[in-house]
Design a protein around this motif. Structure first.
Motif, mmCIF file in Angstrom:
data_model
loop_
_atom_site.group_PDB
_atom_site.id
_atom_site.type_symbol
_atom_site.label_atom_id
_atom_site.label_comp_id
_atom_site.label_asym_id
_atom_site.label_seq_id
_atom_site.Cartn_x
_atom_site.Cartn_y
_atom_site.Cartn_z
ATOM 1 N N UNK A 39 -36.000 -15.222 13.394
ATOM 2 C CA UNK A 39 -36.250 -16.560 13.912
ATOM 3 C C UNK A 39 -36.251 -16.526 15.429
ATOM 4 N N UNK A 40 -37.012 -17.431 16.043
ATOM 5 C CA UNK A 40 -37.155 -17.441 17.496
ATOM 6 C C UNK A 40 -35.923 -18.050 18.157
ATOM 7 N N UNK A 41 -35.790 -17.775 19.470
ATOM 8 C CA UNK A 41 -34.662 -18.322 20.222
ATOM 9 C C UNK A 41 -34.706 -19.854 20.234
ATOM 10 N N UNK A 42 -35.922 -20.397 20.388
ATOM 11 C CA UNK A 42 -36.068 -21.855 20.440
ATOM 12 C C UNK A 42 -35.671 -22.498 19.112
ATOM 13 N N UNK A 43 -36.090 -21.883 17.984
ATOM 14 C CA UNK A 43 -35.760 -22.446 16.670
ATOM 15 C C UNK A 43 -34.253 -22.406 16.410
ATOM 16 N N UNK A 44 -33.637 -21.301 16.780
ATOM 17 C CA UNK A 44 -32.184 -21.187 16.589
ATOM 18 C C UNK A 44 -31.454 -22.191 17.485
ATOM 19 N N UNK A 45 -31.954 -22.371 18.740
ATOM 20 C CA UNK A 45 -31.325 -23.341 19.639
ATOM 21 C C UNK A 45 -31.409 -24.752 19.094
ATOM 22 N N UNK A 46 -32.582 -25.118 18.520
ATOM 23 C CA UNK A 46 -32.713 -26.457 17.923
ATOM 24 C C UNK A 46 -31.789 -26.622 16.731
ATOM 25 N N UNK A 47 -31.614 -25.559 15.972
ATOM 26 C CA UNK A 47 -30.744 -25.632 14.789
ATOM 27 C C UNK A 47 -29.291 -25.939 15.177
ATOM 28 N N UNK A 48 -28.817 -25.339 16.271
ATOM 29 C CA UNK A 48 -27.429 -25.537 16.694
ATOM 30 C C UNK A 48 -27.290 -26.574 17.803
ATOM 31 N N UNK A 49 -28.396 -27.160 18.258
ATOM 32 C CA UNK A 49 -28.327 -28.189 19.278
ATOM 33 C C UNK A 49 -27.939 -27.671 20.651
ATOM 34 N N UNK A 50 -28.404 -26.466 20.996
ATOM 35 C CA UNK A 50 -28.107 -25.881 22.305
ATOM 36 C C UNK A 50 -29.405 -25.405 22.942
ATOM 37 N N UNK A 51 -29.345 -25.116 24.243
ATOM 38 C CA UNK A 51 -30.533 -24.654 24.964
ATOM 39 C C UNK A 51 -30.904 -23.229 24.558
ATOM 40 N N UNK A 52 -32.166 -22.907 24.770
ATOM 41 C CA UNK A 52 -32.643 -21.551 24.477
ATOM 42 C C UNK A 52 -31.936 -20.526 25.353
ATOM 43 N N UNK A 53 -31.611 -20.919 26.602
ATOM 44 C CA UNK A 53 -30.902 -19.991 27.492
ATOM 45 C C UNK A 53 -29.509 -19.651 26.961
ATOM 46 N N UNK A 54 -28.872 -20.631 26.323
ATOM 47 C CA UNK A 54 -27.558 -20.367 25.739
ATOM 48 C C UNK A 54 -27.661 -19.382 24.582
ATOM 49 N N UNK A 55 -28.729 -19.512 23.803
ATOM 50 C CA UNK A 55 -28.946 -18.579 22.699
ATOM 51 C C UNK A 55 -29.138 -17.167 23.235
ATOM 52 N N UNK A 56 -29.895 -17.028 24.332
ATOM 53 C CA UNK A 56 -30.118 -15.700 24.905
ATOM 54 C C UNK A 56 -28.805 -15.125 25.456
ATOM 55 N N UNK A 57 -27.946 -15.980 26.036
ATOM 56 C CA UNK A 57 -26.647 -15.506 26.545
ATOM 57 C C UNK A 57 -25.772 -15.008 25.409
ATOM 58 N N UNK A 58 -25.806 -15.718 24.294
ATOM 59 C CA UNK A 58 -25.020 -15.286 23.134
ATOM 60 C C UNK A 58 -25.557 -13.952 22.612
ATOM 61 N N UNK A 59 -26.889 -13.793 22.630
ATOM 62 C CA UNK A 59 -27.502 -12.544 22.171
ATOM 63 C C UNK A 59 -27.053 -11.364 23.028
ATOM 64 N N UNK A 60 -26.896 -11.594 24.342
ATOM 65 C CA UNK A 60 -26.458 -10.511 25.218
ATOM 66 C C UNK A 60 -25.022 -10.073 24.909
ATOM 67 N N UNK A 61 -24.211 -11.005 24.403
ATOM 68 C CA UNK A 61 -22.809 -10.699 24.091
ATOM 69 C C UNK A 61 -22.605 -10.360 22.618
ATOM 70 N N UNK A 62 -23.686 -9.947 21.942
ATOM 71 C CA UNK A 62 -23.605 -9.735 20.495
ATOM 72 C C UNK A 62 -22.533 -8.711 20.119
ATOM 73 N N UNK A 63 -22.476 -7.616 20.840
ATOM 74 C CA UNK A 63 -21.513 -6.566 20.495
ATOM 75 C C UNK A 63 -20.078 -7.078 20.573
ATOM 76 N N UNK A 64 -19.733 -7.761 21.689
ATOM 77 C CA UNK A 64 -18.377 -8.276 21.852
ATOM 78 C C UNK A 64 -18.055 -9.358 20.829
ATOM 79 N N UNK A 65 -19.044 -10.196 20.522
ATOM 80 C CA UNK A 65 -18.808 -11.276 19.552
ATOM 81 C C UNK A 65 -18.534 -10.705 18.169
ATOM 82 N N UNK A 66 -19.318 -9.739 17.753
ATOM 83 C CA UNK A 66 -19.099 -9.165 16.423
ATOM 84 C C UNK A 66 -17.790 -8.384 16.365
#
Length: 315
Positions: A39-66
């Motif tokens: 799924x695209x960053x924009x679609x995921x952002x709309x699903x959670x009600x956050x900006x696309x930039x926030x989704x990309x920031x979360x993606x960068x921290x994927x290793x630490x989050x998991x």
């Protein structure tokens, strides 16, 4: 003719400040799983009600989050865990599971019990980690040294409560029924007048009181996880006895009285109760009654006090 300069125009009033939305670690993991599904960053952002930039920031921290999701017991945490001693992390996760298990079994927990269990778990994990690192070789042991001491201090416990959402709740309460105002008035006025009128010495002024001893009683408060609405009730142990304590104003204590629910308990079979360090009495509910009070006064208080005052040369 020059025209008047118009004053600076006022900026339009700012609207209400947008609230920052914080996703929990569990939600961030689900968000990352959606990105893995294509799924695209924009679609995921709309699903959670956050900006696309926030989704990309979360993606960068994927290793630490998991990594945080794998070691953290608290599913509602919103911050990524910093790098901590792995022995401590394992101990705290195991301790949280143990606390949850105790709550399911209605086992009461207080601060001392939890800290003692934490020290035991930490020592067990530390010994296990130390053995693994010794088997791995000296170079690995030097890099990942395991701390040798853990005291389960007050500061650690406060931080542990915040990390895992622990709260302390009361299981039952009992309103005090004593009339303290009347008691103070009696001691300060009437009782004082009686002592002065009779000319009694401290050795001749005795006070008796009774107290219930629930020798199988559990703590009245316990720790539960924050997501629990309240602690389930439990049936407290009723095994108790009554102690009758009596002493004088000079600090002398006579033999205590003891009221138990059985006349001849199995533990005292074939024992002479007169040899006990207490004056034995019994009642079906182990309570003080008028008859037992009179029995104690005649057969325990009077002989004990007579013997004591005779030795002091007093009436």
């Amino acid at each position: 003719m020059s025209t008047k300069r118009s004053g600076p125009t006022k900026a339009p009033a700012a609207g209400p400040k947008r609230q920052r939305k914080m996703l929990s670690i569990a939600d961030k993991v689900k968000l990352l799983d959606m990105l893995r599904e294509g799924k695209s960053y924009a679609a995921v952002g709309r699903h959670y009600g956050i900006n696309e930039s926030s989704v990309r920031s979360i993606k960068k921290e994927e290793k630490n989050i998991r990594t945080t999701a794998a070691i953290s017991f608290n599913k509602d945490a919103k911050r990524v865990a910093t790098v901590r001693n792995k022995t401590m992390v394992r101990m705290e996760s195991a301790l949280a599971l143990w606390i949850n298990d105790c709550r399911k079994k209605n086992i009461m927990l207080d601060t001392n019990v939890i800290c003692t269990k934490a020290r035991i778990l930490y020592q067990n994990f530390a010994d296990s980690d130390r053995e693994e690192e010794e088997d791995a070789g000296p170079s690995t042991s030097a890099v990942h040294a395991v701390p040798s001491a853990f005291n389960a201090s007050k500061g650690w416990f406060e931080n542990f409560k915040k990390r895992f959402g622990l709260k302390n709740v009361s299981l039952h309460r009992e309103m005090a029924s004593a009339n303290t105002a009347e008691a103070e008035a009696f001691v300060n006025n009437k009782f004082k007048a009686i002592i002065e009128e009779g000319g009694y010495k401290p050795e001749q002024v005795f006070n008796m009181d009774e107290t219930g001893l629930f020798w199988k009683r559990m703590p009245s408060r316990t720790f539960i996880m924050q997501e629990e609405a309240k602690a389930p009730g439990f049936k407290a142990q009723k095994d108790c006895l009554t102690l009758v304590m009596c002493g004088n104003a000079a600090g002398f204590m006579i033999k205590p009285g003891l009221i138990y629910r059985s006349k001849n308990p199995r533990a005292l079979k074939n024992k002479n109760k007169d040899d006990l360090p207490v004056y034995w009495m019994y009642n079906a509910k182990a309570w003080m009654t008028k008859a037992l009070n009179l029995d104690w006064f005649k057969n325990c208080f009077i002989p004990e006090v007579k013997c004591y005052l005779r030795g002091k040369g007093l009436d």
